[in-house]
Design a protein around this motif. Structure first.
Motif, PDB file in Angstrom:
ATOM      1  N   TYR A 238       0.844  -1.198   0.000  1.00  0.00           N
ATOM      2  CA  TYR A 238       0.000   0.000   0.000  1.00  0.00           C
ATOM      3  C   TYR A 238       0.872   1.238   0.000  1.00  0.00           C
ATOM      4  CZ  TYR A 238      -3.222   3.619   1.667  1.00  0.00           C
ATOM      5  OH  TYR A 238      -3.953   4.765   1.796  1.00  0.00           O
ATOM      6  N   LYS A 239       0.423   2.251  -0.733  1.00  0.00           N
ATOM      7  CA  LYS A 239       1.090   3.550  -0.783  1.00  0.00           C
ATOM      8  C   LYS A 239       0.057   4.623  -0.457  1.00  0.00           C
ATOM      9  CE  LYS A 239       4.708   6.184  -2.262  1.00  0.00           C
ATOM     10  NZ  LYS A 239       6.135   6.025  -1.903  1.00  0.00           N
ATOM     11  N   SER A 240       0.314   5.408   0.577  1.00  0.00           N
ATOM     12  CA  SER A 240      -0.617   6.481   0.942  1.00  0.00           C
ATOM     13  C   SER A 240      -0.591   7.583  -0.106  1.00  0.00           C
ATOM     14  CB  SER A 240      -0.245   7.076   2.300  1.00  0.00           C
ATOM     15  OG  SER A 240      -0.508   6.181   3.343  1.00  0.00           O
ATOM     16  N   PRO A 241      -1.726   8.262  -0.301  1.00  0.00           N
ATOM     17  CA  PRO A 241      -1.745   9.392  -1.232  1.00  0.00           C
ATOM     18  C   PRO A 241      -0.867  10.531  -0.736  1.00  0.00           C
ATOM     19  CG  PRO A 241      -3.789   9.287   0.004  1.00  0.00           C
ATOM     20  CD  PRO A 241      -3.039   8.033   0.330  1.00  0.00           C
ATOM     21  N   VAL A 242      -0.522  11.418  -1.627  1.00  0.00           N
ATOM     22  CA  VAL A 242       0.322  12.566  -1.283  1.00  0.00           C
ATOM     23  C   VAL A 242      -0.294  13.340  -0.117  1.00  0.00           C
ATOM     24  CG1 VAL A 242       1.280  14.742  -2.120  1.00  0.00           C
ATOM     25  CG2 VAL A 242       1.253  12.733  -3.603  1.00  0.00           C
TER      26      VAL A 242
END
Length: 281
Positions: A238-242
């Motif tokens: 998972y990659k969090s949004p900016v």
């Protein structure tokens, strides 16, 4: 855990002009309800993620624990101000019927000989930090506190205990395991970054597991959650949004990921990610 909480909370409670140290507290009960801390209160989220309510107001807690009876535990820590220059705390319990009580009454100083990292029997585990050596501690159900062993450490941070008593901790950026009193390095430099704008030891946050033995680690600066399989394969799921960064999380019975996220404005939210949309699942 006393020394850790001093470092985690001093910038927030003294209102220094820096970003407050976020918490990792997010847990689930047997009904699938999610509880999380935003450092000012504790929220309950419905199993589908559509509704949420405040269940414990006015508490500053970085960690949470829910036991096998669906009782929820947390802390409140505060600084009285320069006049008295005193820190105080209490430990609270929100039981399965919604009753709120204090497990430990208002007390001076920092929480000591107590942990929210527990096995299924309710035994507590934590690391008392030292400069070069630290103590791996256990508090049994009968309240007997035991030094399990002395371990060499550099800078111990977040910790996690599985239901079976296997214990994990972050030392600098490295992920360690303690099983049957044996200390083992699982993943060296799990953040893949030894030089950090916010120091390496503030980049690796919450640790949790799933029912098939995978571990998960929240990486604040990378804005990622990484999975560690039993054979030590590491992948980003998972990659969090900016502008957002993960600080904690959990995996539910359906394999969905619940992410506790924080931003530079000290806002906190929980995001539900369907298992089918996870990266490298």
């Amino acid at each position: 855990m006393k020394k850790l909480f001093i470092l985690l909370t001093i910038s927030l409670l003294l209102n220094l002009p820096v970003t407050a140290h976020p918490g990792t507290g997010i847990v689930k009960n047997s009904k699938g309800e999610i509880f999380y801390s935003d450092l000012a209160r504790v929220w309950k989220v419905s199993p589908n993620g559509k509704t949420k309510t405040i269940v414990v107001p006015d508490v500053h807690t970085h960690e949470l624990h829910v036991d096998k009876y669906d009782n929820l535990y947390g802390e409140h820590l505060w600084y009285e101000g320069e006049a008295s220059d005193k820190w105080k705390h209490f430990v609270w319990k929100y039981d399965a019927n919604g009753k709120y009580t204090k497990e430990i009454p208002n007390s001076d100083g920092f929480l000591n000989n107590y942990s929210f990292n527990r096995d299924s029997a309710g035994n507590m585990y934590w690391i008392e930090r030292g400069k070069t050596e630290s103590l791996f501690m256990k508090k049994a159900k009968n309240n007997v506190v035991e030094v399990m062993q002395t371990i060499k450490t550099t800078d111990v941070r977040w910790q996690f205990c599985r239901k079976d008593g296997i214990f994990y901790y972050i030392d600098d950026n490295d992920l360690f395991q303690i099983k049957n009193k044996k200390v083992e390095l699982l993943i060296e430099n799990i953040d893949h970054k030894k030089i950090s704008a916010i120091r390496p030891n503030h980049s690796v946050y919450g640790i949790w597991d799933d029912k098939i033995g995978n571990l998960y680690v929240a990486l604040l600066e990378k804005r990622e959650i990484r999975k560690v399989t039993p054979n030590r394969k590491v992948t980003t799921i998972y990659k969090s949004p900016v502008s957002w960064s993960p600080t904690g999380g959990l995996i539910d019975e359906n394999g969905n990921l619940w992410v506790l996220e924080n931003n530079a404005a000290n806002q906190v939210r929980v995001v539900l990610i369907n298992s089918k949309t996870l990266l490298n699942k």
